[in-house]
Motif scaffolding. Structure first.
Motif, PDB file in Angstrom:
ATOM      1  N   ALA A   1       1.611   8.942  12.044  1.00 17.55           N
ATOM      2  CA  ALA A   1       1.290   9.245  10.642  1.00 17.55           C
ATOM      3  C   ALA A   1       2.529   9.272   9.740  1.00 17.55           C
ATOM      4  O   ALA A   1       2.534   8.629   8.680  1.00 17.55           O
ATOM      5  CB  ALA A   1       0.531  10.570  10.568  1.00 17.55           C
ATOM      6  N   PRO A   2       3.609   9.974  10.068  1.00 19.72           N
ATOM      7  CA  PRO A   2       4.794   9.931   9.182  1.00 19.72           C
ATOM      8  C   PRO A   2       5.422   8.550   9.087  1.00 19.72           C
ATOM      9  O   PRO A   2       5.905   8.160   8.011  1.00 19.72           O
ATOM     10  CB  PRO A   2       5.753  10.940   9.834  1.00 19.72           C
TER      11      PRO A   2
ATOM     12  N   TRP B   1       3.395   6.612   6.709  1.00 20.25           N
ATOM     13  CA  TRP B   1       3.587   7.098   5.337  1.00 20.25           C
ATOM     14  C   TRP B   1       4.865   6.515   4.723  1.00 20.25           C
ATOM     15  O   TRP B   1       4.879   6.153   3.542  1.00 20.25           O
ATOM     16  CB  TRP B   1       3.663   8.621   5.343  1.00 20.25           C
TER      17      TRP B   1
ATOM     18  N   ASP C   1       4.165   2.916   3.781  1.00 21.59           N
ATOM     19  CA  ASP C   1       3.304   2.864   2.583  1.00 21.59           C
ATOM     20  C   ASP C   1       4.089   3.210   1.320  1.00 21.59           C
ATOM     21  O   ASP C   1       3.839   2.640   0.247  1.00 21.59           O
ATOM     22  CB  ASP C   1       2.124   3.820   2.754  1.00 21.59           C
TER      23      ASP C   1
ATOM     24  N   SER D   1      -3.320   7.413  -1.343  1.00 23.28           N
ATOM     25  CA  SER D   1      -3.076   7.362   0.097  1.00 23.28           C
ATOM     26  C   SER D   1      -1.856   8.191   0.481  1.00 23.28           C
ATOM     27  O   SER D   1      -1.873   8.906   1.493  1.00 23.28           O
ATOM     28  CB  SER D   1      -2.877   5.905   0.528  1.00 23.28           C
ATOM     29  N   LEU D   2      -0.808   8.113  -0.312  1.00 24.02           N
ATOM     30  CA  LEU D   2       0.389   8.910  -0.014  1.00 24.02           C
ATOM     31  C   LEU D   2       0.102  10.407  -0.079  1.00 24.02           C
ATOM     32  O   LEU D   2       0.555  11.178   0.778  1.00 24.02           O
ATOM     33  CB  LEU D   2       1.505   8.540  -0.986  1.00 24.02           C
TER      34      LEU D   2
ATOM     35  N   THR E   1      -2.145  11.533   2.895  1.00 29.88           N
ATOM     36  CA  THR E   1      -1.385  11.593   4.153  1.00 29.88           C
ATOM     37  C   THR E   1      -0.594  12.889   4.259  1.00 29.88           C
ATOM     38  O   THR E   1      -0.559  13.531   5.322  1.00 29.88           O
ATOM     39  CB  THR E   1      -0.439  10.390   4.262  1.00 29.88           C
ATOM     40  N   LEU E   2       0.050  13.282   3.165  1.00 29.67           N
ATOM     41  CA  LEU E   2       0.800  14.545   3.183  1.00 29.67           C
ATOM     42  C   LEU E   2      -0.125  15.736   3.408  1.00 29.67           C
ATOM     43  O   LEU E   2       0.216  16.665   4.151  1.00 29.67           O
ATOM     44  CB  LEU E   2       1.563  14.702   1.868  1.00 29.67           C
TER      45      LEU E   2
ATOM     46  N   ILE F   1      -5.818  11.796   7.661  1.00 25.34           N
ATOM     47  CA  ILE F   1      -4.845  10.724   7.885  1.00 25.34           C
ATOM     48  C   ILE F   1      -5.552   9.377   8.057  1.00 25.34           C
ATOM     49  O   ILE F   1      -5.076   8.335   7.566  1.00 25.34           O
ATOM     50  CB  ILE F   1      -3.979  11.060   9.109  1.00 25.34           C
TER      51      ILE F   1
ATOM     52  N   SER G   1      -6.484   8.152   4.656  1.00 23.99           N
ATOM     53  CA  SER G   1      -5.322   7.656   3.909  1.00 23.99           C
ATOM     54  C   SER G   1      -4.951   6.246   4.341  1.00 23.99           C
ATOM     55  O   SER G   1      -4.535   5.410   3.516  1.00 23.99           O
ATOM     56  CB  SER G   1      -4.134   8.598   4.111  1.00 23.99           C
TER      57      SER G   1
ATOM     58  N   THR H   1      -4.988   2.671   2.016  1.00 27.64           N
ATOM     59  CA  THR H   1      -3.873   1.731   1.917  1.00 27.64           C
ATOM     60  C   THR H   1      -4.320   0.296   2.199  1.00 27.64           C
ATOM     61  O   THR H   1      -3.915  -0.648   1.502  1.00 27.64           O
ATOM     62  CB  THR H   1      -2.757   2.125   2.895  1.00 27.64           C
TER      63      THR H   1
ATOM     64  N   GLU I   1      -1.523   4.569  10.316  1.00 23.00           N
ATOM     65  CA  GLU I   1      -2.221   5.789   9.911  1.00 23.00           C
ATOM     66  C   GLU I   1      -3.663   5.794  10.405  1.00 23.00           C
ATOM     67  O   GLU I   1      -4.180   6.852  10.816  1.00 23.00           O
ATOM     68  CB  GLU I   1      -2.184   5.916   8.388  1.00 23.00           C
TER      69      GLU I   1
END
Length: 264
Positions: A22-23, A26, A29, A95-96, A99-100, A129, A132, A136, A173
């Protein structure tokens, strides 16, 4: 006697897989959102042959193949008036943010302050996630489909690196969120989710047992009269022996011969 052992659980592999992908997705993206290179237009009629346009969803830059200088802030109202540009801006930013939020929700559920993971919380974070990643992929796929049909100053249009990074980040993601969401299905007592009990006995103090006392019998010297009540002598033992004894060897036997002159 040994004290009780504390039991803790290892973090399941599916949660580690999701929290790593996931990170990374991100970051890809984010680069795809802010970088102005969704498509590249070369062979411009009003510019030299080394000039080309880099068009993104926020900015347009005029670059050159023979120099590193970029002239950003180019105006193209026809390009920015396309519907896909407005949709891509909103969905990429959304999406950003999602995700956070998903990472913030999944982090305490993975095993932040508890011995066992909170599967409901971790699965909810994985679902966010996953969504997200979908947010994207949709605008990037739509932009790629309409890229050739949008108005451009030239017909030589190529895909920019932002499209590639966006695809990779969105897929990462989607995979990470989907794998984390699978933890919501609990069966087989958690064995399918790699929950293994590990005994932590490092901090448990053990009592050392005292050494066992072994009684050793004391050997006391005894006199000859106490050792045996049967009188015997050395000669009687030699006479009663039923096997022949070897004769003692004399080191220097006596000389019985006649002496010679050389001996005198």
């Amino acid at each position: 006697m040994a004290g009780p052992a504390f039991i803790h659980y290892r973090t399941p592999g599916i949660l580690i897989f999701g929290m790593v992908l996931a990170p990374c997705g991100w970051v890809l993206d984010l680069i795809s959102t802010v970088a102005p290179n969704w498509r590249t237009i070369s062979n411009l009629p009003s510019q030299s042959s080394d000039k080309y346009y880099q068009q993104g969803i926020w900015d347009i830059c005029l670059s050159s193949t023979i120099s590193q200088s970029n002239q950003c802030g180019q105006q193209d109202q026809t390009y920015f008036s396309n519907q896909i540009i407005t949709v891509a801006r909103g969905m990429m930013v959304g999406s950003l943010v999602v995700t956070l939020i998903g990472l913030a929700v999944a982090t305490p559920g993975v095993r932040c302050w508890s011995d066992r993971p909170r599967w409901v919380v971790a699965s909810l974070g994985g679902l966010l996630i996953f969504c997200s990643g979908v947010l994207t992929i949709i605008p990037i796929a739509w932009y790629t489909y309409l890229m050739k049909n949008m108005t451009a100053a030239s017909t030589n249009i190529q895909v920019g690196y932002c499209i590639v990074l966006g695809y990779i980040g969105g897929i990462m993601e989607v995979l990470g969120g989907f794998v984390m969401f699978l933890g919501v299905a609990s069966c087989c007592g958690g064995r399918n989710r790699s929950e293994r009990k590990v005994a932590n006995t490092g901090n448990v103090a053990r009592r050392s047992e005292p050494p066992r006392r072994v009684a050793i019998p004391s050997v006391m010297p005894r006199s000859r009269s106490e050792a045996s009540s049967v009188p015997y002598s050395k000669d009687s033992m030699e006479d009663e022996s039923d096997f022949p004894r070897a004769k003692p060897r004399v080191a220097n036997p006596p000389f019985a011969g006649r002496p010679y002159d050389a001996d005198l």
